[in-house]
Write an enzyme that holds these catalytic residues in place. Structure first.
Site, short mmCIF file in Angstrom:
data_model
loop_
_atom_site.label_atom_id
_atom_site.label_comp_id
_atom_site.label_asym_id
_atom_site.label_seq_id
_atom_site.Cartn_x
_atom_site.Cartn_y
_atom_site.Cartn_z
CE LYS A 135 -45.84 -9.55 13.97
NZ LYS A 135 -46.48 -9.45 12.65
CG ASP B 224 -52.93 -8.58 9.44
OD1 ASP B 224 -51.89 -8.40 9.26
OD2 ASP B 224 -53.95 -7.90 8.91
CB SER B 225 -51.37 -7.15 14.79
OG SER B 225 -49.90 -6.94 14.57
CG PHE C 238 -41.60 -4.63 17.31
CD1 PHE C 238 -42.72 -4.98 16.36
CD2 PHE C 238 -41.72 -5.67 18.28
CE1 PHE C 238 -43.43 -5.73 16.15
CE2 PHE C 238 -42.85 -6.56 18.27
CZ PHE C 238 -43.88 -6.51 17.22
N GLY C 239 -41.97 -1.30 16.07
CA GLY C 239 -43.04 -0.64 14.98
C GLY C 239 -43.52 0.61 15.80
CE1 TYR C 240 -47.18 3.26 12.57
CE2 TYR C 240 -47.60 0.88 12.50
CZ TYR C 240 -47.35 2.01 11.93
OH TYR C 240 -47.48 2.22 10.51
CG ASP C 241 -44.45 -1.35 20.66
OD1 ASP C 241 -46.08 -1.26 20.88
OD2 ASP C 241 -43.76 -2.43 20.66
CE LYS D 55 -45.23 -4.74 22.61
NZ LYS D 55 -44.25 -4.72 21.54
NE ARG E 82 -47.82 -9.76 17.71
CZ ARG E 82 -47.56 -8.62 17.40
NH1 ARG E 82 -46.79 -8.04 18.33
NH2 ARG E 82 -47.62 -7.89 16.38
#
Length: 202
Positions: A13, A70-71, A153-156, A176, A182
């Protein structure tokens, strides 16, 4: 030089944040880089409440300009879950490979718009004088049938963009940041940060 603390410990992030805030006349630091430790309970019921909880908690420690986000991922077929619980979905220590596959499994048999989802991000800022600002960004897409891509990262890897034929993990960092939730939220906050930096030079 002015300092901005971004309330996160997420290295991925921070890379995005620094790229999006490039050109701002301030040093952008993570909590770790600023030597700030805080055990923040995010007990808000919305992304905005949680972002403000984080920003206010860190501001109380440093008194400088603090940004927090917060996302999360909202999957329509799952009643907009995991939503504000995206990071804690299936447990905080559960890998995103497991989380991503679980979401794919839950949408088995669904096609096209029935797989609709969005990433939502709220950025909260608390300025040194206590003034607060909030901006939001969303990006619409679908849940992919299988993970794809090594970026992000994460749910990407499971967030599919039909108009691009790619997941957000397939995009370059530049691509992106130009369209991400974001990126949009931070870009909307950036003029306020730049104005503050101009007024607080020296």
């Amino acid at each position: 030089m002015n300092r901005i603390i971004f309330a996160t410990g997420n290295a991925g992030k921070m890379v995005e944040v620094r790229e999006i805030l490039a050109g701002v006349d301030a040093e952008v630091l993570s909590m770790k880089e600023a030597g700030i430790k805080a055990d923040i309970v995010e007990d808000g019921s919305t992304f905005e409440e949680n972002a403000l909880i984080k920003a206010r908690a860190i501001h109380a420690q440093c008194g400088c300009l603090v940004l927090a986000d917060d996302s999360g991922l909202e999957v329509d077929a799952m009643d907009k879950a995991p939503g504000i619980y995206s990071a804690r979905f299936m447990g905080e220590d559960t890998s995103y490979e497991i989380k991503n596959q679980a979401i794919i499994d839950r949408l088995a048999g669904l096609e096209g718009s029935a797989r609709s989802a969005r990433f939502r991000c709220v950025i909260a800022a608390v300025f040194p004088d206590g003034t607060e600002a909030v901006t939001e960004g969303t990006i619409e897409g679908e849940i992919a049938h299988a993970p794809s891509g090594r970026g992000g990262f994460g749910y990407d890897p499971i967030f599919y963009l039909p108009e691009k034929g790619k997941t957000t993990a397939d995009l370059t960092a530049e691509e992106k940041n130009a369209i991400s939730h974001r990126g949009i939220a931070l870009s909307r906050m950036k003029p306020l940060i730049q104005k503050w930096c101009e007024e607080n030079k020296g």
